[in-house]
Design a protein around this motif. Sequence first.
Motif, mmCIF file in Angstrom:
data_model
loop_
_atom_site.group_PDB
_atom_site.id
_atom_site.type_symbol
_atom_site.label_atom_id
_atom_site.label_comp_id
_atom_site.label_asym_id
_atom_site.label_seq_id
_atom_site.Cartn_x
_atom_site.Cartn_y
_atom_site.Cartn_z
ATOM 1 N N LYS A 149 0.807 -1.225 0.000
ATOM 2 C CA LYS A 149 0.000 0.000 0.000
ATOM 3 C C LYS A 149 0.839 1.274 0.000
ATOM 4 O O LYS A 149 0.427 2.289 -0.537
ATOM 5 C CB LYS A 149 -0.915 -0.014 1.233
ATOM 6 N N PHE A 150 2.028 1.210 0.619
ATOM 7 C CA PHE A 150 2.845 2.409 0.795
ATOM 8 C C PHE A 150 4.300 2.141 0.415
ATOM 9 O O PHE A 150 4.778 1.017 0.510
ATOM 10 C CB PHE A 150 2.846 2.869 2.258
ATOM 11 N N ASP A 166 -1.219 4.618 -4.402
ATOM 12 C CA ASP A 166 -2.379 4.986 -5.235
ATOM 13 C C ASP A 166 -2.463 6.496 -5.439
ATOM 14 O O ASP A 166 -2.687 6.972 -6.550
ATOM 15 C CB ASP A 166 -3.683 4.478 -4.618
ATOM 16 N N GLU A 167 -2.271 7.248 -4.362
ATOM 17 C CA GLU A 167 -2.326 8.709 -4.467
ATOM 18 C C GLU A 167 -1.183 9.244 -5.325
ATOM 19 O O GLU A 167 -1.367 10.183 -6.099
ATOM 20 C CB GLU A 167 -2.300 9.336 -3.074
ATOM 21 N N ASP A 177 -2.067 8.636 -8.925
ATOM 22 C CA ASP A 177 -3.113 9.589 -9.354
ATOM 23 C C ASP A 177 -2.515 10.950 -9.694
ATOM 24 O O ASP A 177 -2.959 11.621 -10.623
ATOM 25 C CB ASP A 177 -4.166 9.760 -8.254
ATOM 26 N N ARG A 178 -1.503 11.383 -8.942
ATOM 27 C CA ARG A 178 -0.868 12.683 -9.208
ATOM 28 C C ARG A 178 -0.062 12.660 -10.508
ATOM 29 O O ARG A 178 0.143 13.701 -11.123
ATOM 30 C CB ARG A 178 0.031 13.089 -8.040
ATOM 31 N N LEU A 179 0.433 11.488 -10.895
ATOM 32 C CA LEU A 179 1.222 11.395 -12.132
ATOM 33 C C LEU A 179 0.367 11.534 -13.386
ATOM 34 O O LEU A 179 0.863 11.916 -14.437
ATOM 35 C CB LEU A 179 1.976 10.058 -12.194
ATOM 36 N N VAL A 180 -0.898 11.199 -13.272
ATOM 37 C CA VAL A 180 -1.782 11.225 -14.451
ATOM 38 C C VAL A 180 -2.237 12.613 -14.765
ATOM 39 O O VAL A 180 -2.375 13.483 -14.033
ATOM 40 C CB VAL A 180 -3.010 10.301 -14.222
#
Length: 164
Positions: free
Chosen positions: A119-120, A157-158, A161-164
């Motif tokens: 997860k991290f 996951d976060e 999301d920031r890379l997209v």
Amino acid sequence: MNTAIVRRTRKRLEGHSRDMNEFLVNESLDEQLDGYNTTFLAKNDNGLILAYMSLCTDAIRLNHAERNNGQIGYETFPSLKIARLAVHKDYQRIGLGKNMIKYAVHKSLQLLEDFCGVKFLTLDCFPHRLGYYVETIGFVQNQESSEDLISLRLNIDEYLDRLV
């Protein structure tokens, strides 16, 4: 700024660099053979090591609020730890550190797909690197840290999301 303070700070930073170099030369292979971590090298065409990163497994504990006020039933979360990350002094500030972190995310996604949950990303950083990891990459400080090292986590996951 006081010259003595600048000198002490520079000496302390040089000490960190020596520690990282010594790890790579004298400890990384033994630790890998003993199963503690795996070290990845980024080299140029001439074989010069531009950066390296050691990865190992980890788990972090999140408090009640960090688990969406208990909506997430787990207290401990599987993680991939960046145990060591160093970039050659002549090749800093060109994105190698960011690329090494992207590679760690890639490895975590491989683990997730092939074998186990992750997860991290976690790491422990020196105070002088906190701004880079938090502001530039998006790591968050964990509740438990020491004076010398600050424990950080990056929600994979976060981050994606920031890379997209």
